[in-house]
Design an enzyme around this catalytic site. Structure first.
Site, short mmCIF file in Angstrom:
data_model
loop_
_atom_site.label_atom_id
_atom_site.label_comp_id
_atom_site.label_asym_id
_atom_site.label_seq_id
_atom_site.Cartn_x
_atom_site.Cartn_y
_atom_site.Cartn_z
N ASP A 143 6.90 -8.15 -4.89
CA ASP A 143 5.66 -8.89 -4.73
C ASP A 143 5.13 -8.56 -3.31
O ASP A 143 5.72 -7.78 -2.56
CB ASP A 143 5.86 -10.39 -4.96
C1 BGC Z 1 1.34 -12.71 -6.27
C2 BGC Z 1 1.49 -11.84 -7.49
C3 BGC Z 1 0.36 -10.85 -7.55
C4 BGC Z 1 0.35 -10.03 -6.28
C5 BGC Z 1 -0.76 -8.99 -6.24
C6 BGC Z 1 1.17 -11.87 -5.02
O1 BGC Z 1 0.89 -12.65 -3.91
O2 BGC Z 1 2.47 -13.54 -6.14
O3 BGC Z 1 1.51 -12.64 -8.65
O4 BGC Z 1 0.51 -10.03 -8.67
O5 BGC Z 1 0.17 -10.90 -5.18
O6 BGC Z 1 -1.98 -9.60 -6.09
#
Ligand code: BGC
Length: 756
Positions: free
Chosen positions: A314
Site C-alpha cells: 500500500d
Molecule cells: C489505500 C489503498 C489505495 C491506495 C492507492 C492507499 O492509501 O489504502 O486502498 O488503493 O492508497 O490509492
C-alpha cells in the site's frame, strides 16, 4: 501521509508539442514489444530493469505544475518521464486524484499512450507499463463513467449477480480509459463499525462477504479478457479492518485462529476464482507490520493459499517500516525486510529511493537474484495475461457502452436493491398520494457527494465541482415524483442548525422527510471517536418530531451512526448507505412506491456507540451483566430489512437428518408473496453448532438466495449445504467440521441434523 499533493493534468500542451502522439488516441497502440516470452525477457533484463518492474510511482513523479489548480494544471513532464522510464525502468504508475474525475476518456487514453510511447524507447526490450487506479465504486476517476453504490450498499442487495454486473461495468469503463488494473475490491471484513473504511467493506459476515468477493472478482476479471476486463486487487491482506481503536492503519490484535476464521475466507474465496493481485495491509497485527511479515506474506499467502499473482504494497508502506512502525532502522533495511517477506511491487510512490536501495541490496548479495526474478516473473505474467504485450491501449470506439443508460440502469437497480427499510410504522411508506405536501430537509437532501461518498472524482469525494452531470439529488428526484416539495437544509452535517425556520416551514407539510448524512471521507481523514450521529442532526429530528407529523428518515452514512435517540421519533427509516449517482432516484422512487425495498443489513446496527456485538457472537457473550442472557441488543439485526409486501414461509423440508463426508443436504422452503405488491425477498439460512471444541456462535449465516415474487406467486427455494459449510478453525488452526448436532434455522423454522 498520502496524496495531499494530487493532480489535475492538462495534456493538451504536451500533445501539441509532440506531433507523433496526436493520433495515438485514435488507434490501438501495440507495436514495439520484440520479446513476449517472459523467461527470455527475464534472461535479458539488467538488475536495474528488473527492480524497475518492481516499482510503482505516482503520476505526480512524472508531472509538473500546480497541485489541483484547474486554471494552470499540471502537465506530463518529459524529462521526469524519461528519468522514470529510461533511468529507473519503472514498471507501474498509479494516481489518486484530486480532480482526476475531470479527465475524459480521450484524455486518459492520451496519458496512458504517451507513457507507453516513451516507454518503448526506454530499453531494447521494452516492457509495457501497467497503470493502476482505485476504481472503487465504478470508474470513479474517469469523467462520465457510471458510479455505483459503495461496497457496503452492494452487499446490502444480497444479490451477487447484480454485484458481478456492476463490477463488469466498472472493468469495462476502467479499461476504456486504457487502465488495466483496478485496486478493488476491499475484502476486509467490516467488524469494526468505527473504521473510516467500513463503507468499503461487504459487511460483517463471512458467508455474505465471500459470495460478494467472488462476484466482484469474477465481474472485474473474467480471467482475463483483454479488452473489457481488468486485473482485480484484493485489499488489504490481512486484518486491516479490525484495528482496536477503529482508527485507520492503527494496530490490530487478532489471534491466528480468529484471523483465519473471520478475516481470511474472503481472500481465500477470491483466490479460488483466480484473483490476480493483492494489496497489503498498511497496519500491523499483534505487533508485526504486515509488510514485514513473512508468515503472512509467504507462508500463508503463497505456500498455503497458493496465490501466484502480484503482491503490491500500500501507499509508501515500505518506508513506514522505518518512520511509523520502527521495526527497521533505515530504509535500506526496510526494503530488505519487505522484499524478503514477500512483496513483489512497491507503491513507492513519490521517489526512486526504493529502486536505488533494492539494486544495492542485490548487488551486495543481501537479496538473491532468484528472489527478484520470482517477483519480476509474476509481474510480467500479469502484464501478459492482461494482453499488454499485444494491445496496451484500445480505441475509445471499442467502448460504445461507456457511460450509457444501459449501465446507469444497473447502478439504479443496485441502489434500489440496497435500500433497506428499517422501520415503517402504520405503513406510512410508500407515499401513494403524489399531491401530498412534503417538507424535505437535512444535509443529505440536496447533495450528490453525500450519496456517493469518498473515492468519487477525488480521493475524499467532497468537491462538488466534479460531479457527474445530470444525476439527481434526493430532493431533485423527489420533486420529479411529487408535486409539492418544500425544502430547507436545516442543519449542516455537524455544527449549524436553523430550527426555527425549519419548524415554520414544516408546519404546513403533510409529511416530513429528513435526509441525514455523513461527510464523505476515507482512510485517516475519516477517523472519528464516536459513532453517534452529530448532535445537530439528532436535534433537527427531535425538534421536528414535536410537530406530531409523520417523519421519514433517510440515512446516507459511511458506517452505522448511532441514531437511537431518534428512532422512536421517526415513522419510517429508509437506510440508503452510500447509494451512488443513482441513489437520489432510487430513494425517491422507494418513497413513492415505484420500487419496493428489498435490501437487508449486511451488518449489525448498534444501539450504542460502545455496544459492538456482532450477530454471530459467541454463545458465551450472552452472559450479559444483568443476567438477561442476551448480549445482542442491536438497534437493528444483521439481515434485517422490511418490504412493502408480505412474504410467508411454509413447507420447510430438509432432505436428510444426517450429513457425512461428501454428501450434501438440500433445505427447501416455499416462499409466497401474499402481500399487495410485487417484491424481492432474501431467504437466509442460519445454523448453530450445539457443542464444539471452540465456543460456537449463537448463529451463523450458511446460505442465502434472493427471489423475485409477484403478488400471489410462490416459489420453492432450495439451498444446498455440505459438511464443510459447518466447519470452523479449531485450536490447532485447522479447519474442521466436528461430529455432532447442528441446528438449522430458516425464518421461524428450526431443524436439527447430525453431522458425522
Ligand atoms: C489505500 C489503498 C489505495 C491506495 C492507492 C492507499 O492509501 O489504502 O486502498 O488503493 O492508497 O490509492
Amino acid at each position: 501521509m498520502k496524496k495531499y499533493c494530487l493532480i489535475v493534468i492538462c495534456f493538451h500542451l504536451f500533445f501539441s508539442a509532440n506531433s507523433q502522439n496526436t493520433d495515438v488516441a485514435s488507434k490501438n497502440f501495440s507495436n514495439g514489444f520484440p520479446i513476449k516470452d517472459i523467461d527470455v525477457l527475464i534472461s535479458k533484463m539488467s538488475i536495474e530493469e528488473k527492480v524497475g518492474q518492481m516499482s510503482q510511482v505516482d503520476l505526480g513523479v512524472i508531472a509538473v505544475g500546480d497541485i489541483c489548480n484547474l486554471k494552470n494544471p499540471q502537465q506530463l513532464d518529459i524529462s521526469k518521464l524519461e528519468t522514470a522510464l529510461n533511468k529507473y525502468h519503472v514498471g507501474s504508475i498509479l494516481n489518486v486524484g484530486c480532480g482526476s474525475g475531470t479527465i475524459s476518456l480521450e484524455n486518459w487514453k492520451k496519458i496512458i499512450s504517451a507513457i507507453q510511447i516513451k516507454n518503448q524507447k526506454s530499453s531494447n526490450y521494452p516492457i509495457p507499463v501497467i497503470y493502476g487506479i482505485d476504481a472503487i465504486h465504478g470508474a470513479n476517476y474517469v469523467m462520465g463513467a457510471t458510479l455505483f453504490p459503495q461496497q457496503i450498499a452492494q452487499a446490502a442487495t444480497w444479490n451477487p449477480q447484480l454485484v458481478k454486473s456492476a463490477n463488469e461495468i466498472s472493468a469495462y469503463e476502467t479499461r476504456a480509459a486504457g487502465i488495466p488494473w483496478n485496486f478493488s475490491p476491499v475484502l476486509d471484513l467490516g467488524r469494526q463499525p468505527l473504521w473510516s473504511r467500513f463503507f468499503e467493506t461487504y459487511g460483517e459476515d463471512v458467508c455474505l462477504a465471500k459470495s460478494m468477493a467472488v462476484a466482484a472478482i469474477s465481474g472485474l476479471q473474467s480471467n482475463v479478457d483483454n479488452t473489457y476486463h481488468v486485473a482485480a486487487c484484493m485489499k488489504h491482506f490481512l486484518g486491516y479492518s479490525f484495528s482496536l481503536s477503529g482508527h485507520d492503519r492503527t494496530p490490530a490484535w487478532i489471534s491466528d485462529r480468529e484471523l483465519r476464521e473471520y478475516f481470511l475466507p474472503t481472500f481465500q474465496a477470491a483466490i479460488s476464482v483466480g484473483a490476480k493481485t493483492v494489496m497489503i495491509n498498511s497496519g500491523e497485527i499483534n505487533g508485526t507490520p504486515v509488510h514485514a511479515n513473512y508468515d503472512i506474506l509467504t507462508k500463508l499467502l503463497r505456500d498455503e493459499l497458493k496465490f501466484t499473482g502480484v503482491a503490491v504494497t500500500d501507499w509508501e508502506d515500505i518506508y513506514k517500516l522505518v518512520n511509523v512502525h520502527h521495526v527497521a532502522a533505515t530504509k535500506k533495511e526496510a526494503v530488505k525486510m519487505a522484499i524478503m517477506a514477500g512483496i513483489d511491487m512497491s507503491m513507492t510512490p513519490n521517489d526512486f529511493e526504493f529502486n536505488d536501495l533494492l539494486i544495492q541490496l542485490v548487488k551486495e548479495g543481501s537479496i538473491p537474484q532468484s528472489r527478484i526474478d520470482l517477483s519480476v516473473k509474476r509481474i510480467l505474467n500479469l502484464k501478459k495475461e492482461l494482453g499488454l504485450f499485444d494491445n496496451v491501449v484500445y480505441l475509445p470506439s471499442s467502448y460504445p457502452d461507456f457511460g450509457s443508460k444501459k449501465f446507469s440502469d444497473v447502478s439504479y437497480n443496485a441502489a434500489s436493491e440496497a435500500i433497506t427499510l428499517l422501520k415503517n410504522n402504520r405503513n406510512v411508506l410508500p407515499l401513494m398520494n403524489k399531491d401530498e405536501k412534503l417538507f424535505v430537509c437535512g444535509p443529505a437532501a440536496n447533495s450528490l457527494n453525500l450519496l456517493n461518498g469518498a473515492w468519487t472524482h477525488t480521493w475524499q469525494g467532497v468537491d462538488d465541482k466534479y460531479n457527474t452531470k445530470g444525476k439527481l439529488t434526493i430532493l431533485e428526484a423527489l420533486r420529479a415524483n411529487f408535486t409539492s416539495v418544500n425544502y430547507l437544509q436545516g442543519t449542516s452535517l455537524d455544527s449549524i442548525i436553523d430550527v426555527k425556520t425549519c419548524i415554520a416551514q414544516a408546519k404546513n407539510a403533510d409529511k416530513i422527510i429528513v435526509c441525514l448524512g455523513e461527510i464523505p471521507c476515507t482512510e485517516i481523514p475519516g477517523n472519528i471517536n464516536d459513532l453517534t450521529l452529530p448532535a445537530v442532526q439528532l436535534k433537527l429530528v427531535d425538534e421536528l418530531s414535536k410537530l406530531n407529523k409523520p417523519i421519514i428518515l433517510v440515512c446516507c452514512f459511511n458506517r452505522p451512526r448511532i441514531i437511537h435517540s431518534i428512532v422512536n421519533k421517526a415513522d419510517a427509516i429508509v437506510y440508503a448507505y452510500l447509494p451512488g449517482d443513482e441513489g437520489g432516484r432510487a430513494i425517491a422512487d422507494c418513497i413513492a412506491g415505484i420500487i419496493n425495498p428489498s435490501g437487508k443489513l449486511p451488518f449489525t446496527y448498534p444501539k450504542a456507540t460502545n455496544e459492538i456485538v456482532h450477530y454471530d457472537h459467541k454463545a458465551s457473550e450472552d452472559l450479559a451483566t444483568d443476567f438477561s442472557n442476551n448480549a445482542y441488543q442491536p438497534e437493528f439485526d444483521f439481515g434485517f430489512g422490511m418490504s412493502y409486501t408480505h412474504f410467508t414461509y411454509s413447507d420447510f423440508k430438509v432432505s436428510s437428518d444426517t450429513l457425512s463426508n461428501n454428501d450434501s443436504i438440500s433445505i427447501s422452503i416455499k416462499v409466497t408473496n401474499d402481500g399487495k405488491l410485487n417484491g424481492k425477498e432474501v431467504v437466509q439460512l442460519y445454523y448453530k453448532d450445539i457443542v464444539a471444541s471452540i465456543t460456537p456462535s449463537v448463529k451463523k449465516l450458511v446460505a442465502f438466495e434472493k427471489v423475485d415474487l409477484n403478488v400471489g406467486q410462490s416459489l420453492i427455494v432450495n439451498l444446498k449445504v455440505t459438511k464443510s459449510d459447518f466447519s470452523f478453525i479449531n485450536k490447532d488452526l485447522k479447519r474442521v467440521t466436528e461430529e455432532g448436532t447442528i441446528e438449522l434455522m430458516l425464518s421461524d423454522f428450526k431443524h436439527a441434523i447430525y453431522v458425522k
